[in-house]
Design a protein around this motif. Sequence first.
Motif, PDB file in Angstrom:
ATOM      1  N   THR A  49       7.019  -0.114  10.953  1.00 57.25           N
ATOM      2  CA  THR A  49       6.277   0.694  11.937  1.00 57.25           C
ATOM      3  C   THR A  49       6.090   2.141  11.500  1.00 57.25           C
ATOM      4  N   ASP A  50       6.862   2.596  10.535  1.00 58.65           N
ATOM      5  CA  ASP A  50       6.716   3.952  10.011  1.00 58.65           C
ATOM      6  C   ASP A  50       5.536   3.963   9.033  1.00 58.65           C
ATOM      7  N   PRO A  51       4.487   4.757   9.306  1.00 55.25           N
ATOM      8  CA  PRO A  51       3.304   4.748   8.442  1.00 55.25           C
ATOM      9  C   PRO A  51       3.594   5.113   6.984  1.00 55.25           C
ATOM     10  N   VAL A  52       4.490   6.041   6.752  1.00 56.52           N
ATOM     11  CA  VAL A  52       4.812   6.438   5.375  1.00 56.52           C
ATOM     12  C   VAL A  52       5.466   5.280   4.631  1.00 56.52           C
ATOM     13  N   LYS A  53       6.399   4.622   5.276  1.00 54.88           N
ATOM     14  CA  LYS A  53       7.074   3.481   4.646  1.00 54.88           C
ATOM     15  C   LYS A  53       6.121   2.296   4.490  1.00 54.88           C
ATOM     16  N   ALA A  54       5.265   2.071   5.473  1.00 54.28           N
ATOM     17  CA  ALA A  54       4.304   0.967   5.404  1.00 54.28           C
ATOM     18  C   ALA A  54       3.340   1.169   4.244  1.00 54.28           C
ATOM     19  N   ARG A  55       2.834   2.398   4.080  1.00 53.71           N
ATOM     20  CA  ARG A  55       1.930   2.687   2.958  1.00 53.71           C
ATOM     21  C   ARG A  55       2.639   2.469   1.632  1.00 53.71           C
ATOM     22  N   ALA A  56       3.869   2.955   1.522  1.00 58.40           N
ATOM     23  CA  ALA A  56       4.630   2.789   0.280  1.00 58.40           C
ATOM     24  C   ALA A  56       4.852   1.309  -0.029  1.00 58.40           C
ATOM     25  N   GLU A  57       5.143   0.529   0.998  1.00 58.68           N
ATOM     26  CA  GLU A  57       5.367  -0.904   0.810  1.00 58.68           C
ATOM     27  C   GLU A  57       4.075  -1.602   0.350  1.00 58.68           C
ATOM     28  N   ALA A  58       2.963  -1.280   0.988  1.00 55.91           N
ATOM     29  CA  ALA A  58       1.679  -1.888   0.605  1.00 55.91           C
ATOM     30  C   ALA A  58       1.278  -1.474  -0.802  1.00 55.91           C
ATOM     31  N   GLU A  59       1.526  -0.216  -1.164  1.00 54.00           N
ATOM     32  CA  GLU A  59       1.210   0.236  -2.523  1.00 54.00           C
ATOM     33  C   GLU A  59       2.077  -0.478  -3.551  1.00 54.00           C
ATOM     34  N   ALA A  60       3.335  -0.712  -3.230  1.00 55.85           N
ATOM     35  CA  ALA A  60       4.216  -1.454  -4.139  1.00 55.85           C
ATOM     36  C   ALA A  60       3.720  -2.888  -4.315  1.00 55.85           C
ATOM     37  N   MET A  61       3.280  -3.512  -3.221  1.00 59.83           N
ATOM     38  CA  MET A  61       2.724  -4.869  -3.302  1.00 59.83           C
ATOM     39  C   MET A  61       1.482  -4.894  -4.188  1.00 59.83           C
ATOM     40  N   ALA A  62       0.639  -3.892  -4.027  1.00 63.81           N
ATOM     41  CA  ALA A  62      -0.590  -3.827  -4.824  1.00 63.81           C
ATOM     42  C   ALA A  62      -0.265  -3.668  -6.303  1.00 63.81           C
ATOM     43  N   ARG A  63       0.655  -2.766  -6.624  1.00 62.19           N
ATOM     44  CA  ARG A  63       1.017  -2.541  -8.027  1.00 62.19           C
ATOM     45  C   ARG A  63       1.676  -3.766  -8.662  1.00 62.19           C
ATOM     46  N   ARG A  64       2.482  -4.485  -7.888  1.00 57.63           N
ATOM     47  CA  ARG A  64       3.245  -5.605  -8.454  1.00 57.63           C
ATOM     48  C   ARG A  64       2.495  -6.936  -8.453  1.00 57.63           C
ATOM     49  N   LEU A  65       1.547  -7.120  -7.516  1.00 62.90           N
ATOM     50  CA  LEU A  65       0.910  -8.432  -7.405  1.00 62.90           C
ATOM     51  C   LEU A  65      -0.593  -8.383  -7.127  1.00 62.90           C
ATOM     52  N   LEU A  66      -1.017  -7.570  -6.197  1.00 61.47           N
ATOM     53  CA  LEU A  66      -2.385  -7.668  -5.677  1.00 61.47           C
ATOM     54  C   LEU A  66      -3.449  -7.125  -6.619  1.00 61.47           C
ATOM     55  N   ALA A  67      -3.095  -6.169  -7.466  1.00 62.07           N
ATOM     56  CA  ALA A  67      -4.064  -5.583  -8.400  1.00 62.07           C
ATOM     57  C   ALA A  67      -3.519  -5.653  -9.817  1.00 62.07           C
ATOM     58  N   ASN A  68      -4.398  -5.895 -10.758  1.00 62.65           N
ATOM     59  CA  ASN A  68      -4.061  -5.787 -12.176  1.00 62.65           C
ATOM     60  C   ASN A  68      -4.372  -4.342 -12.555  1.00 62.65           C
ATOM     61  N   THR A  69      -3.362  -3.481 -12.532  1.00 61.99           N
ATOM     62  CA  THR A  69      -3.599  -2.046 -12.680  1.00 61.99           C
ATOM     63  C   THR A  69      -4.108  -1.634 -14.058  1.00 61.99           C
ATOM     64  N   VAL A  70      -4.149  -2.557 -15.000  1.00 59.65           N
ATOM     65  CA  VAL A  70      -4.739  -2.254 -16.304  1.00 59.65           C
ATOM     66  C   VAL A  70      -6.252  -2.147 -16.168  1.00 59.65           C
ATOM     67  N   ILE A  71      -6.857  -3.033 -15.365  1.00 52.16           N
ATOM     68  CA  ILE A  71      -8.315  -3.059 -15.249  1.00 52.16           C
ATOM     69  C   ILE A  71      -8.829  -2.810 -13.837  1.00 52.16           C
ATOM     70  N   GLU A  72      -7.919  -2.703 -12.857  1.00 48.02           N
ATOM     71  CA  GLU A  72      -8.333  -2.522 -11.463  1.00 48.02           C
ATOM     72  C   GLU A  72      -7.640  -1.312 -10.851  1.00 48.02           C
ATOM     73  N   SER A  73      -8.334  -0.683  -9.914  1.00 43.63           N
ATOM     74  CA  SER A  73      -7.719   0.365  -9.114  1.00 43.63           C
ATOM     75  C   SER A  73      -7.620  -0.158  -7.683  1.00 43.63           C
ATOM     76  N   PHE A  74      -6.794   0.486  -6.879  1.00 41.33           N
ATOM     77  CA  PHE A  74      -6.653   0.037  -5.503  1.00 41.33           C
ATOM     78  C   PHE A  74      -6.482   1.229  -4.575  1.00 41.33           C
ATOM     79  N   SER A  75      -6.786   1.008  -3.316  1.00 41.65           N
ATOM     80  CA  SER A  75      -6.526   2.001  -2.275  1.00 41.65           C
ATOM     81  C   SER A  75      -5.935   1.269  -1.075  1.00 41.65           C
ATOM     82  N   VAL A  76      -5.123   2.002  -0.319  1.00 44.79           N
ATOM     83  CA  VAL A  76      -4.463   1.429   0.857  1.00 44.79           C
ATOM     84  C   VAL A  76      -4.852   2.248   2.077  1.00 44.79           C
ATOM     85  N   THR A  77      -5.268   1.558   3.137  1.00 45.54           N
ATOM     86  CA  THR A  77      -5.494   2.203   4.422  1.00 45.54           C
ATOM     87  C   THR A  77      -4.652   1.477   5.471  1.00 45.54           C
TER      88      THR A  77
END
Length: 79
Positions: A49-77
């Motif tokens: 429920t904490d927006p700062v922690k939620a954003r950090a968690e979603a960004e970690a998910m994106a970096r580890r699984l959801l995006a291939n950061t070598v060829i893709e960029s991502f944003s979290v809202t």
Amino acid sequence: MRAKVTVMPKAGVLDPQGKAIGHALAGLGFAGVGEVRAGKVIELELAETDPVKARAEAEAMARRLLANTVIESFSVTLD
């Protein structure tokens, strides 16, 4: 809390799906469409429920699984 992760190919990375969409749009008579880039949107329902922690968690998910950061960029809202 709901998080939305948008993943797009990085600038300069070949995007065959975007090219195919652009070509199909031209074939359907939609003139004036420039470069088309295709990506993906992943919606996550998070228990956090904490927006700062939620954003950090979603960004970690994106970096580890959801995006291939070598060829893709991502944003979290957050919603």
